[in-house]
Motif scaffolding. Structure first.
Motif, mmCIF file in Angstrom:
data_model
loop_
_atom_site.group_PDB
_atom_site.id
_atom_site.type_symbol
_atom_site.label_atom_id
_atom_site.label_comp_id
_atom_site.label_asym_id
_atom_site.label_seq_id
_atom_site.Cartn_x
_atom_site.Cartn_y
_atom_site.Cartn_z
ATOM 1 N N GLU A 52 0.843 -1.190 0.000
ATOM 2 C CA GLU A 52 0.000 0.000 0.000
ATOM 3 C C GLU A 52 0.877 1.238 0.000
ATOM 4 O OE1 GLU A 52 -3.937 -0.921 2.432
ATOM 5 O OE2 GLU A 52 -2.129 -1.131 3.667
ATOM 6 N N ARG A 53 0.506 2.193 -0.856
ATOM 7 C CA ARG A 53 1.219 3.469 -0.936
ATOM 8 C C ARG A 53 2.726 3.277 -1.118
ATOM 9 N NH1 ARG A 53 -2.347 4.968 3.826
ATOM 10 N NH2 ARG A 53 -4.175 5.820 2.807
ATOM 11 N N GLY A 54 3.089 2.303 -1.936
ATOM 12 C CA GLY A 54 4.503 2.087 -2.244
ATOM 13 C C GLY A 54 5.293 1.339 -1.192
ATOM 14 N N ARG A 55 4.624 0.828 -0.175
ATOM 15 C CA ARG A 55 5.334 0.122 0.902
ATOM 16 C C ARG A 55 4.720 -1.254 1.133
ATOM 17 N NH1 ARG A 55 6.235 3.787 6.016
ATOM 18 N NH2 ARG A 55 7.567 1.999 6.403
ATOM 19 N N ASP A 56 5.582 -2.217 1.480
ATOM 20 C CA ASP A 56 5.128 -3.557 1.817
ATOM 21 C C ASP A 56 4.981 -3.685 3.324
ATOM 22 O OD1 ASP A 56 5.213 -4.246 -0.838
ATOM 23 O OD2 ASP A 56 7.091 -5.343 -0.695
ATOM 24 N N GLU A 57 3.856 -4.243 3.749
ATOM 25 C CA GLU A 57 3.637 -4.551 5.157
ATOM 26 C C GLU A 57 3.424 -6.057 5.269
ATOM 27 O OE1 GLU A 57 0.389 -3.971 8.723
ATOM 28 O OE2 GLU A 57 0.330 -2.612 7.025
ATOM 29 N N ILE A 58 4.287 -6.716 6.005
ATOM 30 C CA ILE A 58 4.168 -8.150 6.197
ATOM 31 C C ILE A 58 3.051 -8.405 7.208
ATOM 32 C CG2 ILE A 58 5.350 -10.276 6.884
ATOM 33 C CD1 ILE A 58 6.410 -8.845 4.302
ATOM 34 N N LEU A 59 2.051 -9.179 6.783
ATOM 35 C CA LEU A 59 0.948 -9.517 7.670
ATOM 36 C C LEU A 59 1.234 -10.784 8.461
ATOM 37 C CD1 LEU A 59 -2.000 -8.811 5.212
ATOM 38 C CD2 LEU A 59 -1.092 -7.303 6.995
ATOM 39 N N ALA A 60 1.939 -11.746 7.827
ATOM 40 C CA ALA A 60 2.250 -13.007 8.503
ATOM 41 C C ALA A 60 3.438 -13.670 7.833
ATOM 42 C CB ALA A 60 1.041 -13.936 8.471
ATOM 43 N N ARG A 61 4.174 -14.430 8.616
ATOM 44 C CA ARG A 61 5.280 -15.259 8.120
ATOM 45 C C ARG A 61 4.852 -16.713 8.268
ATOM 46 N NH1 ARG A 61 9.435 -11.787 7.296
ATOM 47 N NH2 ARG A 61 9.379 -9.878 8.509
ATOM 48 N N HIS A 62 5.240 -17.534 7.299
ATOM 49 C CA HIS A 62 4.783 -18.924 7.250
ATOM 50 C C HIS A 62 5.969 -19.861 7.039
ATOM 51 C CE1 HIS A 62 0.749 -17.232 6.740
ATOM 52 N NE2 HIS A 62 1.315 -16.395 5.893
ATOM 53 N N PRO A 63 5.891 -21.076 7.564
ATOM 54 C CA PRO A 63 6.996 -22.021 7.415
ATOM 55 C C PRO A 63 7.097 -22.629 6.020
ATOM 56 C CG PRO A 63 5.198 -23.062 8.603
ATOM 57 C CD PRO A 63 4.831 -21.607 8.420
ATOM 58 N N ASP A 64 5.973 -22.609 5.274
ATOM 59 C CA ASP A 64 6.000 -23.239 3.946
ATOM 60 C C ASP A 64 5.019 -22.549 2.997
ATOM 61 O OD1 ASP A 64 3.402 -24.335 4.523
ATOM 62 O OD2 ASP A 64 4.378 -26.005 5.534
ATOM 63 N N GLU A 65 5.154 -22.899 1.733
ATOM 64 C CA GLU A 65 4.336 -22.309 0.673
ATOM 65 C C GLU A 65 2.853 -22.597 0.884
ATOM 66 O OE1 GLU A 65 4.028 -22.528 -4.215
ATOM 67 O OE2 GLU A 65 5.546 -23.702 -3.175
ATOM 68 N N ALA A 66 2.524 -23.808 1.298
ATOM 69 C CA ALA A 66 1.123 -24.195 1.475
ATOM 70 C C ALA A 66 0.429 -23.313 2.510
ATOM 71 C CB ALA A 66 1.031 -25.671 1.869
ATOM 72 N N ALA A 67 1.073 -23.071 3.629
ATOM 73 C CA ALA A 67 0.476 -22.235 4.677
ATOM 74 C C ALA A 67 0.303 -20.800 4.195
ATOM 75 C CB ALA A 67 1.341 -22.277 5.934
ATOM 76 N N ALA A 68 1.282 -20.284 3.477
ATOM 77 C CA ALA A 68 1.205 -18.916 2.965
ATOM 78 C C ALA A 68 0.081 -18.783 1.943
ATOM 79 C CB ALA A 68 2.543 -18.512 2.350
ATOM 80 N N CYS A 69 -0.033 -19.753 1.056
ATOM 81 C CA CYS A 69 -1.088 -19.712 0.043
ATOM 82 C C CYS A 69 -2.467 -19.803 0.684
ATOM 83 C CB CYS A 69 -0.885 -20.829 -0.970
ATOM 84 S SG CYS A 69 0.529 -20.571 -2.060
ATOM 85 N N ALA A 70 -2.620 -20.663 1.678
ATOM 86 C CA ALA A 70 -3.902 -20.799 2.373
ATOM 87 C C ALA A 70 -4.276 -19.482 3.056
ATOM 88 C CB ALA A 70 -3.839 -21.943 3.380
ATOM 89 N N HIS A 71 -3.289 -18.796 3.624
ATOM 90 C CA HIS A 71 -3.561 -17.519 4.286
ATOM 91 C C HIS A 71 -4.020 -16.472 3.281
ATOM 92 C CE1 HIS A 71 -2.204 -13.714 6.465
ATOM 93 N NE2 HIS A 71 -3.275 -14.155 7.083
ATOM 94 N N LEU A 72 -3.330 -16.361 2.154
ATOM 95 C CA LEU A 72 -3.732 -15.371 1.151
ATOM 96 C C LEU A 72 -5.133 -15.682 0.623
ATOM 97 C CD1 LEU A 72 -2.846 -12.792 -0.306
ATOM 98 C CD2 LEU A 72 -2.050 -14.249 -2.158
ATOM 99 N N LEU A 73 -5.425 -16.942 0.428
ATOM 100 C CA LEU A 73 -6.758 -17.321 -0.043
ATOM 101 C C LEU A 73 -7.823 -16.873 0.965
ATOM 102 C CD1 LEU A 73 -8.452 -18.774 -2.195
ATOM 103 C CD2 LEU A 73 -8.125 -20.876 -0.878
ATOM 104 N N ARG A 74 -7.586 -17.089 2.251
ATOM 105 C CA ARG A 74 -8.539 -16.650 3.279
ATOM 106 C C ARG A 74 -8.701 -15.134 3.273
ATOM 107 N NH1 ARG A 74 -5.643 -20.354 6.239
ATOM 108 N NH2 ARG A 74 -4.646 -18.734 7.493
ATOM 109 N N LEU A 75 -7.633 -14.412 3.017
ATOM 110 C CA LEU A 75 -7.712 -12.950 2.994
ATOM 111 C C LEU A 75 -8.551 -12.429 1.827
ATOM 112 C CD1 LEU A 75 -4.018 -11.980 3.840
ATOM 113 C CD2 LEU A 75 -6.016 -11.731 5.340
ATOM 114 N N LEU A 76 -8.526 -13.144 0.722
ATOM 115 C CA LEU A 76 -9.157 -12.646 -0.496
ATOM 116 C C LEU A 76 -10.555 -13.193 -0.773
ATOM 117 C CD1 LEU A 76 -6.019 -12.635 -2.771
ATOM 118 C CD2 LEU A 76 -7.401 -10.640 -2.172
ATOM 119 N N VAL A 77 -10.901 -14.319 -0.184
ATOM 120 C CA VAL A 77 -12.208 -14.936 -0.497
ATOM 121 C C VAL A 77 -13.174 -14.738 0.647
ATOM 122 C CG1 VAL A 77 -13.366 -17.106 -1.049
ATOM 123 C CG2 VAL A 77 -11.176 -16.589 -2.047
#
Length: 77
Positions: A52-77
């Protein structure tokens, strides 16, 4: 879930492509001013966040790709 499956799920849910960036899979051009993202972290883990506004804000850190993808899916759907 991996990044390709995440992208397919978001497309199936009719989430506009400008709302998100999936490193190496979906990187909209031109880059939108604001979007959510999933990407590999420098330490080898994964991050989800908001650009946002040219800056990245980390919302969460994940141990693997699957957990990160599941989190983004929950944020968007």
């Amino acid at each position: 879930m991996n990044r390709q499956a995440l992208h397919a799920a978001l497309m199936e849910a009719s989430i506009p492509g400008g709302y998100y960036r999936i490193e190496g899979v979906h990187e909209p051009v031109p880059t939108p001013p604001d979007f959510l993202f999933v990407r590999r972290a420098a330490d080898g883990g994964w991050e989800t966040g908001a650009h946002e506004r040219g800056r990245d804000e980390i919302l969460a850190r994940h141990p693997d790709e699957a957990a990160a993808c599941a989190h983004l899916l929950r944020l968007l759907v």
